[in-house]
Design an enzyme around this catalytic site. Structure first.
Site, PDB file in Angstrom:
ATOM      1  N   GLN A 171      68.779  47.903  33.833  1.00  0.00           N
ATOM      2  CA  GLN A 171      67.539  48.482  33.328  1.00  0.00           C
ATOM      3  C   GLN A 171      67.763  49.312  32.072  1.00  0.00           C
ATOM      4  O   GLN A 171      68.879  49.766  31.786  1.00  0.00           O
ATOM      5  CB  GLN A 171      66.906  49.359  34.409  1.00  0.00           C
ATOM      6  CG  GLN A 171      67.820  50.450  34.924  1.00  0.00           C
ATOM      7  CD  GLN A 171      67.329  51.111  36.191  1.00  0.00           C
ATOM      8  OE1 GLN A 171      68.103  51.405  37.083  1.00  0.00           O
ATOM      9  NE2 GLN A 171      66.046  51.402  36.276  1.00  0.00           N
TER      10      GLN A 171
ATOM     11  N   GLU B  85      58.834  55.580  36.799  1.00  0.00           N
ATOM     12  CA  GLU B  85      59.596  56.043  37.965  1.00  0.00           C
ATOM     13  C   GLU B  85      59.679  57.561  38.045  1.00  0.00           C
ATOM     14  O   GLU B  85      59.781  58.250  37.027  1.00  0.00           O
ATOM     15  CB  GLU B  85      61.023  55.482  37.920  1.00  0.00           C
ATOM     16  CG  GLU B  85      61.870  55.874  39.133  1.00  0.00           C
ATOM     17  CD  GLU B  85      63.294  55.349  39.066  1.00  0.00           C
ATOM     18  OE1 GLU B  85      64.026  55.509  40.059  1.00  0.00           O
ATOM     19  OE2 GLU B  85      63.677  54.807  38.016  1.00  0.00           O
TER      20      GLU B  85
END
Length: 279
Positions: A128, A214
């Site tokens: 990521q 997130e």
């Protein structure tokens, strides 16, 4: 994809910004003293809230899948790769938000926007890259990073500010090696990093394509989630088996903590959606 392929070629040939271990918020904000890292999606039971049941029906009409809930992720995950093969690349463009302090929270508050491969139905690894954003005592900052979970994240050293337009992409070269790319369109800076799996069991399966906001991990606990306003992902695309796909047929994920849904995901097209903080 020609534009993103150009980023990959240009960035790998150019001198990348040197990455440094992200030893915690102390490097950027004094209050952050523990290592930063993402976690795989932490699922929660569905809610019976009528507002979200209505939204679920509405999103289904846009050819996305059902709404699920997580204590740390919000956004969209494609859980099924194309028939011909695994996901090998995920990309999107988004604007770095200007966070504000969420109500009834103290100290440093933060959040993160990123793209990635795996971490949902396959949670042994996540490749990521993205941007963290922070607010502490009214001071706002942001930084760009890359990560191969379960290792910690590393800072690109790229200059990033709220309002900047970011192009983020990850590409798996093999199950154990990949490339993370960030371009700050507002400053013209680019950075890339080739990453290897941190341990033999942390290889990619290519089961999931992720576009996520997130509430990330600092040490052994989640940071206090900031009010990030709205993060809009455009040009959201994944590659797998020679096919290019968008968020259509993806699963919508809402972030829920203490029995309260804190986000609202709104899908505008196959390549565009937004995540809004409603906490």
């Amino acid at each position: 994809m020609k534009f993103l392929a150009s980023i990959l070629t240009t960035t790998c040939l150019a001198s990348s910004v040197l990455a440094a271990p992200r030893n915690g918020l102390a490097d950027r904000i004094q209050a952050r003293s523990m290592n930063r890292g993402s976690r795989p999606l932490q699922p929660l039971p569905s809610t019976s809230d009528s507002r979200n049941n209505y939204r679920e029906a509405e999103e289904l009409s846009l050819n996305t899948s059902h709404v699920t809930y997580s204590s740390n992720w919000a956004g969209i995950v494609r859980e099924q790769p194309p028939v011909a093969g695994p996901y090998t690349a995920v990309s999107a463009t988004f604007q770095v938000p200007k966070p504000t302090a969420a109500a009834n929270s103290r100290g440093t508050q933060a959040g993160s926007a990123w793209v990635g491969i795996d971490g949902d139905t396959y949670n042994a690894a996540i490749l990521q890259t993205g941007v963290d954003f922070y607010v502490q005592n009214g001071k706002v900052s942001a930084d760009a990073w890359y990560e191969w979970y379960p290792d910690y994240a590393y800072d690109f050293g790229l200059s990033v500010s709220p309002g900047d337009t970011i192009v983020a992409k990850v590409q798996a070269l093999s199950p154990s090696q990949g490339v993370a790319l960030i371009e700050n369109k507002s400053t013209g800076q680019k950075a890339s990093q080739t990453i290897s799996a941190p341990e033999p069991t942390a290889t990619l399966a290519g089961q999931n394509a992720d576009w996520i906001v997130e509430d990330f991990q600092a040490g052994d606990q989640q940071v206090a989630l900031t009010d990030f306003g709205t993060v809009t992902f455009t040009g959201a695309q994944a590659q797998g088996g020679g096919q290019n796909v968008g968020v259509q047929d993806g699963t919508i994920i809402e972030l829920k903590q203490n029995d309260k849904v804190l986000t609202e995901v709104d899908v505008q097209s196959n390549s565009k959606f937004s995540v809004t903080y409603i906490g």
